[in-house]
Each structure stands twice: as structure tokens, then as C-alpha cells.
Write an enzyme that holds these catalytic residues in place. Structure first.
Site, PDB file in Angstrom:
ATOM      1  N   ARG A   1       3.849 -87.262  35.217  1.00 39.35           N
ATOM      2  CA  ARG A   1       3.677 -86.118  36.106  1.00 39.35           C
ATOM      3  C   ARG A   1       4.454 -86.476  37.366  1.00 39.35           C
ATOM      4  O   ARG A   1       5.633 -86.780  37.277  1.00 39.35           O
ATOM      5  CB  ARG A   1       2.173 -85.886  36.328  1.00 39.35           C
ATOM      6  CG  ARG A   1       1.799 -84.447  36.526  1.00 39.35           C
ATOM      7  CD  ARG A   1       0.277 -84.252  36.597  1.00 39.35           C
ATOM      8  NE  ARG A   1      -0.344 -84.892  37.770  1.00 39.35           N
ATOM      9  CZ  ARG A   1      -1.643 -84.846  38.049  1.00 39.35           C
ATOM     10  NH1 ARG A   1      -2.477 -84.190  37.252  1.00 39.35           N
ATOM     11  NH2 ARG A   1      -2.137 -85.436  39.116  1.00 39.35           N
TER      12      ARG A   1
ATOM     13  N   HIS B   1      -1.218 -92.757  39.465  1.00 43.41           N
ATOM     14  CA  HIS B   1      -2.376 -91.990  39.000  1.00 43.41           C
ATOM     15  C   HIS B   1      -2.582 -92.251  37.516  1.00 43.41           C
ATOM     16  O   HIS B   1      -1.620 -92.401  36.758  1.00 43.41           O
ATOM     17  CB  HIS B   1      -2.116 -90.500  39.275  1.00 43.41           C
ATOM     18  CG  HIS B   1      -3.332 -89.635  39.200  1.00 43.41           C
ATOM     19  ND1 HIS B   1      -4.562 -89.995  39.690  1.00 43.41           N
ATOM     20  CD2 HIS B   1      -3.494 -88.376  38.694  1.00 43.41           C
ATOM     21  CE1 HIS B   1      -5.422 -88.992  39.498  1.00 43.41           C
ATOM     22  NE2 HIS B   1      -4.801 -88.003  38.886  1.00 43.41           N
TER      23      HIS B   1
ATOM     24  N   CYS C   1     -18.919 -60.261  31.565  1.00 43.87           N
ATOM     25  CA  CYS C   1     -18.056 -59.187  32.082  1.00 43.87           C
ATOM     26  C   CYS C   1     -17.473 -59.615  33.428  1.00 43.87           C
ATOM     27  O   CYS C   1     -17.729 -60.708  33.905  1.00 43.87           O
ATOM     28  CB  CYS C   1     -18.845 -57.893  32.231  1.00 43.87           C
ATOM     29  SG  CYS C   1     -19.779 -57.474  30.750  1.00 43.87           S
TER      30      CYS C   1
ATOM     31  N   TYR D   1     -20.027 -55.710  26.066  1.00 48.10           N
ATOM     32  CA  TYR D   1     -18.829 -55.185  25.398  1.00 48.10           C
ATOM     33  C   TYR D   1     -18.653 -55.743  23.988  1.00 48.10           C
ATOM     34  O   TYR D   1     -18.753 -56.960  23.788  1.00 48.10           O
ATOM     35  CB  TYR D   1     -17.578 -55.549  26.202  1.00 48.10           C
ATOM     36  CG  TYR D   1     -17.487 -54.882  27.550  1.00 48.10           C
ATOM     37  CD1 TYR D   1     -17.625 -53.496  27.698  1.00 48.10           C
ATOM     38  CD2 TYR D   1     -17.243 -55.645  28.686  1.00 48.10           C
ATOM     39  CE1 TYR D   1     -17.522 -52.898  28.946  1.00 48.10           C
ATOM     40  CE2 TYR D   1     -17.137 -55.053  29.939  1.00 48.10           C
ATOM     41  CZ  TYR D   1     -17.277 -53.678  30.062  1.00 48.10           C
ATOM     42  OH  TYR D   1     -17.163 -53.101  31.285  1.00 48.10           O
TER      43      TYR D   1
ATOM     44  N   LYS E   1      -9.123 -81.652  47.770  1.00 47.35           N
ATOM     45  CA  LYS E   1      -8.144 -80.613  47.417  1.00 47.35           C
ATOM     46  C   LYS E   1      -8.838 -79.422  46.753  1.00 47.35           C
ATOM     47  O   LYS E   1      -9.996 -79.535  46.310  1.00 47.35           O
ATOM     48  CB  LYS E   1      -7.110 -81.221  46.460  1.00 47.35           C
ATOM     49  CG  LYS E   1      -7.722 -81.673  45.140  1.00 47.35           C
ATOM     50  CD  LYS E   1      -6.764 -82.533  44.332  1.00 47.35           C
ATOM     51  CE  LYS E   1      -7.450 -82.989  43.035  1.00 47.35           C
ATOM     52  NZ  LYS E   1      -6.630 -83.958  42.298  1.00 47.35           N
TER      53      LYS E   1
ATOM     54  N   ARG F   1      -9.526 -93.398  45.146  1.00 48.63           N
ATOM     55  CA  ARG F   1      -9.443 -91.967  45.464  1.00 48.63           C
ATOM     56  C   ARG F   1     -10.470 -91.213  44.627  1.00 48.63           C
ATOM     57  O   ARG F   1     -10.267 -90.995  43.437  1.00 48.63           O
ATOM     58  CB  ARG F   1      -8.039 -91.423  45.153  1.00 48.63           C
ATOM     59  CG  ARG F   1      -6.891 -92.187  45.820  1.00 48.63           C
ATOM     60  CD  ARG F   1      -5.537 -91.512  45.550  1.00 48.63           C
ATOM     61  NE  ARG F   1      -5.288 -91.303  44.143  1.00 48.63           N
ATOM     62  CZ  ARG F   1      -4.616 -92.140  43.351  1.00 48.63           C
ATOM     63  NH1 ARG F   1      -4.098 -93.264  43.846  1.00 48.63           N
ATOM     64  NH2 ARG F   1      -4.450 -91.872  42.082  1.00 48.63           N
TER      65      ARG F   1
ATOM     66  N   ASP G   1     -18.195 -58.502  36.445  1.00 55.41           N
ATOM     67  CA  ASP G   1     -19.154 -58.536  37.557  1.00 55.41           C
ATOM     68  C   ASP G   1     -20.549 -58.998  37.152  1.00 55.41           C
ATOM     69  O   ASP G   1     -21.409 -59.132  38.014  1.00 55.41           O
ATOM     70  CB  ASP G   1     -19.332 -57.133  38.147  1.00 55.41           C
ATOM     71  CG  ASP G   1     -18.029 -56.402  38.305  1.00 55.41           C
ATOM     72  OD1 ASP G   1     -17.116 -56.981  38.905  1.00 55.41           O
ATOM     73  OD2 ASP G   1     -17.921 -55.264  37.805  1.00 55.41           O
TER      74      ASP G   1
END
Ligand SMILES: *Cc1c(COP(=O)(O)O)cnc(C)c1O
Length: 386
Positions: free
Chosen positions: A140, A172, A319, A272, A42, A228, A321
Site C-alpha cells: 500500500r 504498517h 431500509c 421490502y 482518523k 499506533r 430510515d
């Protein structure tokens, strides 16, 4: 690294095959019998690429592939995957038909979902193979223990009507990475009870499954018919501190070329907000990837990368990039274009996704699954490309 590559994710398919073989060995019982192994792919194969990982896992003997969504299952079939394939997360209104028509096993958590599956199976003219999910404690997905008897009764009625076949019962785990916690024992008992209730209702589930990677390595009593395995397929440790010596090999290496190398003086701040200020002269290297590629901003000032045979600390904020690393005095001999490895197999003490996870206060799953963005992803095969 190809000469022109700025930044890339390299996935070693031989490592995927190795890890699947390792898992198969780990779950083989003293009498030689073994549960089937499902490779969970997944979320684009936890960031490694769903289709190539599924193919490599099948080659190494994974009998099953698992995905969360119906779209993922259909995409795998469209890519040519043919074997047993389970999906487990759908919401009301989603059509199970395309997956059922492609021979995908589906999960039902509720009578409403079972009814939707029956209808879709009728519409495409197949008998749906269904795995019923019981909630044994995660709170869940899955039927509550109170609703379970009704769900299994409805499923048995649907079987007799011919629209579905209940081939699995599953659940699970809550805390498989903390094997000492009592909830593991409780879930095992609740699961056995749920299977007994299903059998009393006349169901004969061929596949009973509860274990994920950590339980595959740590808790043989719950291997049942199928395990799994997600994170272990990728070579990362499912239960840090409990699974030493598991022999898994990380399949993902993230690397780039330094965009610039430059000296700075004592008192110079970096990136920054000047969250890091040099207290002596040093050399910085620019890594051309940032949170736009899924590098956590939380890694600012916390992770190391590998340049020229040594760990080098990230300095200042990550940052969008890019980010900077401290090359120390060695920077005088380094240059733009030199290779930097962000994390990978841990060769020679280089950083791993696990190291990054600990530095960022998260888990290795999140580090590899989020990495992407503008990174190119390439595949190598360290067994075959020699
Ligand atoms: C993701 C997932 C797994 C795989 O878990 P790992 O800890 O990565 O092995 C197994 N089962 C279900 C239902 C999952 O959602």
C-alpha cells in the site's frame, strides 16, 4: 436517553481513557520501560468523534495522536490539540504548509513527496519533522524496498540542507490480527533492515514504529519506540479470537426509541420484498434508523438488538430510515417510545459491534466507522457523571 431523542450514538469518554490506560499497561516492558502510545483518531475517530476522543486519549496518557489526512491534522490543531501529532496520507498537489505551520509531523513515501515537504517547510519557515515510510509487505503506501536506499539518501541530504529532520521510520502490518502468519516475521525483519539502511545513511530516527492495536497486544518484539493504536482505543477487539482478556471496554453505544409496536399474523411478510414472513403471530417494533445512518443493509435478517432485557432479531430488509425487529409475545407489553439498544458494551449479553460485524461478514472497524448519518452523537463520562 433524553426524552426527545429518536436515535443517538452515545460515546463514553471514560471508556476511551480506560482503554488508553489499558494499552499503556499492556505495552509496558518487564523493566518498566515502554513505547509511547499513539491514539489513532482518523475518520472522525472511527465514528466516535475525532476531537473529543483525542482529548480523552491525551488525558489518559497517549503521547501521540495519529490521523490519516492533512485536513484532519489541521482540524485537530484548530480544535486546540497541541501535542505530538502524525499524519500519513497526502497526494501530489496537496499543500503540507498548513500542517507544518501547526507543528504537525508528516510522512514521506517517495522522493517527490519529500521534495514537496521541503518546499512547503521553506515556504512557511519551519524545519519539517518527517517520518519516512517503508513498505514491508502491505503493498500500500510506503517506499518499495528497492527505492528505500535512494529515499533515505535524499532525506539525509535534505536534513543537511536544514529543511527537514527525519524523526521517524515506520511501516504498517499486513496481518497483525492473524499472529501465526509468517508475514508478521518477514515484516519485522524487513523493517529492522530498513532501519539499518537509514542509520547507515546517517539518519537517527527517534521514533521507529510498526505496531497497530493487534500488534500492541500480541507482538512485543515490534513495539519499538511507538505503537499506533486505533481500534483498541475504542474498546473493540483488534484480533478476535486472539486477544481475550485484554480488558478493553467498547466506548460506543447506539440506541433509539421504538417508533411503533404492532402485532402481525402468521403469513404476514415484513419490509421490502417480504424477505421474512412470520410463521406464527408475533409483535414487531420499528427501529427509526437505517442505512441512511450507516446501518449495513447486509444486517437485514441477521443482527439482534436489545429491547426490554432481551435480544430481539431484526426482521426483513433494513431500509434507508428504519427497520423492524421481532419482539415476540413480549411485544404486547411494549410500546412506541420504549428504548432499543442496537449495539454497545455487551452488558448482560446485549449485542456488540463485534456481533454485528460477524453477522454482516465484516469487521468491527467498519460497523462503528460507518455509523452516523442522522444519529445525534452525545458524550457521557461514566467516571465523572456519577
Ligand atoms: C488506521 C491505522 C492504524 C490503527 O490501526 P488499528 O488496527 O485500528 O489499531 C495504525 N497505523 C496506520 C498507518 C493506520 O492507517
Amino acid at each position: 436517553m433524553t426524552d426527545s431523542a429518536r436515535a443517538e450514538i452515545v460515546v463514553d469518554l471514560a471508556a476511551i481513557r480506560h482503554n488508553v490506560r489499558r494499552l499503556r499497561e499492556a505495552v509496558t516492558r518487564p523493566d518498566g520501560s515502554a513505547p509511547a502510545v499513539m491514539a489513532v483518531v482518523k475518520a472522525d475517530g472511527y465514528g466516535h468523534g475525532m476531537v473529543p476522543v483525542a482529548r480523552a486519549a491525551r488525558e489518559a496518557g497517549a503521547e501521540w495522536i495519529g490521523v490519516a489526512t492533512l485536513e484532519e491534522a489541521v482540524a485537530l490543531r484548530e480544535a486546540g490539540d497541541l501535542g505530538p501529532l502524525l499524519t500519513w496520507l497526502a497526494v501530489p498537489g496537496e499543500d503540507h504548509g498548513p500542517a507544518l505551520a501547526r507543528d504537525v509531523d508528516v510522512s514521506a513515501y517517495s522522493i517527490e513527496q519529500l521534495t514537496a515537504i521541503e518546499k512547503a517547510a521553506g515556504a512557511v519557515g519551519v524545519t519539517a519533522r518527517v517520518h519516512l515510510k517503508i513498505d514491508t509487505g502491505l503493498s500500500r503506501g510506503g517506499a518499495t524496498r528497492a527505492d528505500w536506499p535512494e529515499l533515505v539518501a535524499a532525506a539525509r541530504a535534505a536534513e543537511l540542507a536544514g529543511s527537514v529532520e527525519v524523526v521517524g521510520v515506520w511501516s504498517h502490518l499486513v496481518a497483525s490480527d492473524e499472529p501465526e502468519r509468517a508475514i508478521n516475521d518477514e515484516q519485522e525483519l524487513r523493517f529492522l533492515d530498513a532501519v539499518a539502511v537509514a542509520e547507515r545513511a546517517g539518519l537517527r530516527p527517534r521514533w521507529r514504529h510498526l505496531a497497530n492495536s493487534a500488534a500492541a497486544l500480541l507482538r512485543p518484539s515490534i513495539h519499538f519506540d511507538l505503537v499506533r493504536c486505533g481500534i483498541a482505543t475504542y474498546g473493540l477487539d483488534p484480533a478476535p479470537g486472539h486477544t481475550q482478556g485484554s480488558g478493553l471496554v467498547p466506548a460506543m453505544t447506539v440506541r433509539a426509541r421504538l417508533g411503533m409496536v404492532k402485532p402481525i399474523e402468521p403469513g404476514d411478510g415484513v419490509s421490502y420484498g417480504h424477505q421474512w414472513v412470520a410463521d406464527e403471530s408475533t409483535w414487531l417494533g420499528l427501529v427509526p434508523a437505517g442505512y441512511g445512518e450507516g446501518i449495513p443493509r447486509a444486517a437485514s435478517n441477521r443482527v439482534d438488538v436489545w429491547v426490554a432485557g432481551a435480544r430481539r432479531p431484526a426482521r426483513g430488509r433494513i431500509c434507508m430510515d428504519q427497520f423492524m425487529v421481532d419482539l415476540g409475545p413480549d411485544g404486547a407489553q411494549l410500546a412506541a417510545g420504549d428504548a432499543v439498544e442496537l449495539f454497545g458494551t455487551g452488558h448482560d449479553g446485549a449485542p456488540t459491534a463485534q456481533d454485528w460485524a460477524e453477522a454482516c461478514n465484516t469487521i468491527n472497524y467498519e460497523i462503528v466507522t460507518r455509523i452516523g448519518g442522522r444519529f445525534a452523537r452525545i458524550y457521557v463520562d461514566s467516571e465523572r457523571d456519577r
